[in-house]
Design an enzyme around this catalytic site. Structure first.
Site, mmCIF file in Angstrom:
data_model
loop_
_atom_site.group_PDB
_atom_site.id
_atom_site.type_symbol
_atom_site.label_atom_id
_atom_site.label_comp_id
_atom_site.label_asym_id
_atom_site.label_seq_id
_atom_site.Cartn_x
_atom_site.Cartn_y
_atom_site.Cartn_z
ATOM 1 N N CYS A 113 -7.365 -21.833 2.568
ATOM 2 C CA CYS A 113 -7.703 -21.475 1.460
ATOM 3 C C CYS A 113 -7.607 -23.109 0.264
ATOM 4 O O CYS A 113 -8.122 -23.092 -0.567
ATOM 5 C CB CYS A 113 -6.356 -21.219 0.594
ATOM 6 S SG CYS A 113 -5.843 -19.319 1.761
ATOM 7 N N HIS A 241 -5.453 -21.648 -6.432
ATOM 8 C CA HIS A 241 -5.816 -21.119 -5.289
ATOM 9 C C HIS A 241 -4.869 -19.314 -5.876
ATOM 10 O O HIS A 241 -3.980 -19.469 -6.030
ATOM 11 C CB HIS A 241 -5.363 -21.071 -3.941
ATOM 12 C CG HIS A 241 -5.613 -20.801 -3.237
ATOM 13 N ND1 HIS A 241 -6.573 -19.057 -2.449
ATOM 14 C CD2 HIS A 241 -4.440 -19.775 -1.950
ATOM 15 C CE1 HIS A 241 -6.683 -18.848 -2.192
ATOM 16 N NE2 HIS A 241 -4.731 -19.353 -0.992
ATOM 17 N N ASN A 271 -5.976 -12.379 -2.021
ATOM 18 C CA ASN A 271 -6.200 -13.683 -2.289
ATOM 19 C C ASN A 271 -7.332 -13.763 -0.791
ATOM 20 O O ASN A 271 -7.761 -13.402 0.534
ATOM 21 C CB ASN A 271 -4.815 -13.927 -0.577
ATOM 22 C CG ASN A 271 -4.896 -15.409 -0.058
ATOM 23 O OD1 ASN A 271 -6.032 -16.135 -0.381
ATOM 24 N ND2 ASN A 271 -4.192 -15.585 0.121
HETATM 25 O O1 UT7 Z 1 -3.470 -18.914 1.124
HETATM 26 C C1 UT7 Z 1 -1.964 -18.445 2.052
HETATM 27 C C2 UT7 Z 1 -1.023 -18.950 1.535
HETATM 28 N N1 UT7 Z 1 -0.255 -17.849 1.717
HETATM 29 C C3 UT7 Z 1 1.003 -17.517 0.808
HETATM 30 O O2 UT7 Z 1 0.900 -18.271 -0.508
HETATM 31 C C4 UT7 Z 1 1.554 -16.583 0.841
HETATM 32 C C5 UT7 Z 1 2.847 -17.256 0.246
HETATM 33 N N2 UT7 Z 1 4.448 -15.971 0.349
HETATM 34 C C6 UT7 Z 1 4.433 -14.796 -0.552
HETATM 35 O O3 UT7 Z 1 3.559 -14.928 -1.061
HETATM 36 C C7 UT7 Z 1 4.994 -14.486 -0.007
HETATM 37 O O4 UT7 Z 1 6.439 -15.023 1.259
HETATM 38 C C8 UT7 Z 1 4.932 -12.910 0.497
HETATM 39 C C9 UT7 Z 1 5.055 -11.482 -0.780
HETATM 40 C C10 UT7 Z 1 4.697 -13.381 1.706
HETATM 41 C C11 UT7 Z 1 6.442 -12.113 1.012
HETATM 42 O O5 UT7 Z 1 7.014 -12.374 0.046
HETATM 43 P P1 UT7 Z 1 8.929 -12.276 -0.632
HETATM 44 O O6 UT7 Z 1 10.014 -12.089 -1.106
HETATM 45 O O7 UT7 Z 1 8.967 -14.030 0.452
HETATM 46 O O8 UT7 Z 1 9.764 -11.406 0.949
HETATM 47 P P2 UT7 Z 1 10.080 -11.541 2.573
HETATM 48 O O9 UT7 Z 1 9.101 -11.927 3.154
HETATM 49 O O10 UT7 Z 1 11.312 -12.266 2.224
HETATM 50 O O11 UT7 Z 1 10.564 -9.440 2.856
HETATM 51 C C12 UT7 Z 1 11.405 -8.977 1.671
HETATM 52 C C13 UT7 Z 1 11.667 -8.023 1.953
HETATM 53 C C14 UT7 Z 1 11.487 -7.369 3.743
HETATM 54 O O12 UT7 Z 1 12.268 -6.088 4.113
HETATM 55 P P3 UT7 Z 1 13.681 -6.704 4.202
HETATM 56 O O13 UT7 Z 1 14.218 -7.126 5.529
HETATM 57 O O14 UT7 Z 1 14.394 -7.744 3.288
HETATM 58 O O15 UT7 Z 1 14.675 -4.928 4.978
HETATM 59 C C15 UT7 Z 1 10.352 -7.430 4.373
HETATM 60 O O16 UT7 Z 1 10.233 -6.946 5.812
HETATM 61 O O17 UT7 Z 1 10.495 -6.763 2.006
HETATM 62 C C16 UT7 Z 1 9.409 -6.223 3.333
HETATM 63 N N3 UT7 Z 1 8.343 -6.171 3.122
HETATM 64 C C17 UT7 Z 1 7.549 -5.454 2.255
HETATM 65 N N4 UT7 Z 1 7.985 -4.838 2.204
HETATM 66 C C18 UT7 Z 1 7.255 -3.756 1.632
HETATM 67 C C19 UT7 Z 1 7.906 -7.217 3.629
HETATM 68 N N5 UT7 Z 1 6.178 -6.684 3.538
HETATM 69 C C20 UT7 Z 1 6.006 -6.153 3.080
HETATM 70 C C21 UT7 Z 1 4.920 -4.818 2.184
HETATM 71 N N6 UT7 Z 1 5.697 -3.702 1.710
HETATM 72 N N7 UT7 Z 1 4.266 -5.204 2.410
#
Ligand code: UT7
Length: 314
Positions: A113, A241, A271
């Protein structure tokens, strides 16, 4: 010596996929995706659509807006990690589609990225130091990230999209420019595919990447502005980005600047990795938001880990 952007262009595939569309096949919802990321839709390449064709479309627009033709291009640098072929490079495929002159070298850079800013800085260095037949460079950032998405992994497949952006640039004393690039070999946090891995899918530790991004973006902005002898007050717009709106919100809070200073368009494209910054710049030129004399700081971060910032004067 500074760098002038003479023209920009962008292209997206024909297939627009909304969060609701994804929720029909993935265990997710528009509400989760929109509140956690700001993303509402993305474009995915349909059968037969190529990164090379998207790149050429974006490049043709950039050349037209610059008032130039393919014959004026002295160098072509493309940034991607999802080219149509491992070789020839995306830049060579775009070279062929555009009919660039044989005197124009063409090659890819892969900094994920951070790719577009790495390609931009590479082009600037070539323009300054190499013997090129024309002092004009075409810089492309283009991806089909959908090709490496695992649609059984909801934590990654909702976040990315495909697209291409291009810029036509030349050296210019009247357009001050500064750039900082960095890297740290931290492969496990974010990686995808490759002949040696036996697994073509993208994998990411979202929380760790989030932490990394919210730390490195302010530091990179300060480093670039320090090099230029400027402060954030001297900057009209920051183009980060476009990975996640919440990352940008955190950075805005950390830096204590008005939220309007940071552009957001992830709601339309998700993204798009190396394409995200040139896509944003092209929207900003198209809407007349960017006017001569404005200072813009672009910031990229991604797999590698890699990061970079560039101060561009319009
Ligand atoms: O260019 C590359 C750069 N990449 C990035 O910048 C990504 C950076 N990270 C992020 O943007 C965030 O960490 C994410 C958007 C990827 C995730 O957000 P988060 O608030 O950190 O969520 P999490 O991974 O802590 O997941 C929270 C919950 C989980 O469920 P439990 O374990 O709390 O029951 C996940 O299983 O959300 C769940 N979850 C979803 N639920 C519905 C994860 N993905 C999804 C989804 N839909 N698509």
């Amino acid at each position: 010596m500074g760098l002038q952007i003479l023209g920009t262009g962008r292209a997206v595939p024909s297939r627009c996929v909304t969060n609701d569309d994804l929720a029909k096949t993935v265990d997710t919802s528009d509400e989760w995706i929109a509140t956690r990321t700001g993303i509402r839709q993305r474009y995915f390449c349909a059968e037969g659509e190529t990164v090379a064709a998207l790149s050429a479309e974006a490049a043709r627009l950039a050349l037209a807006r610059a008032g130039l033709s393919a014959a004026d291009v002295g160098l072509c640098v493309a940034a991607t990690f999802t080219a149509d072929h491992a070789t020839p490079s995306l830049a060579c495929e775009a070279h062929a589609l555009l009919g660039l002159p044989e005197s124009a070298p063409a090659f890819d850079v892969n900094a994920a990225c951070t790719g577009f800013l790495t390609a931009l800085e590479t082009a600037r260095c070539f323009l300054a130091a190499s013997h090129l037949a024309s002092p004009v460079a075409l810089v492309i950032g283009a991806e089909a990230v959908s090709r490496v998405l695992d649609f059984a992994d909801r934590s990654t497949c909702v976040l990315f999209g495909d697209g291409a952006g291009a810029a036509v640039v030349r050296l210019s004393d009247a357009h001050p420019y500064a750039c900082r690039l960095g890297a740290r070999g931290d492969v496990k946090l974010l990686h995808a595919g490759g002949a040696g891995s036996g697994d073509r899918f993208l994998h990411m530790d979202g929380r760790e990447v989030f932490r990394f991004a919210t730390d490195i973006i302010p530091r990179t902005i300060h480093a670039v502005l320090g090099d230029a002898g400027l402060s954030l007050d001297d900057v009209d717009l920051v183009v980060c980005h476009q990975a996640n709106g919440r990352i940008i919100d955190h950075v805005v809070k950390k830096l204590g600047v008005p939220a309007g200073k940071f552009y957001k368009n992830m709601q339309r494209y998700a993204n798009t990795s190396a394409a995200s910054i040139p896509l944003a710049l092209d929207e900003l030129f198209e809407t007349g938001t960017l006017r001569p004399g404005m200072r813009v700081v672009c910031v990229g971060f991604g797999a590698g880990l890699t990061w970079g910032g560039a101060l561009v004067t319009i």
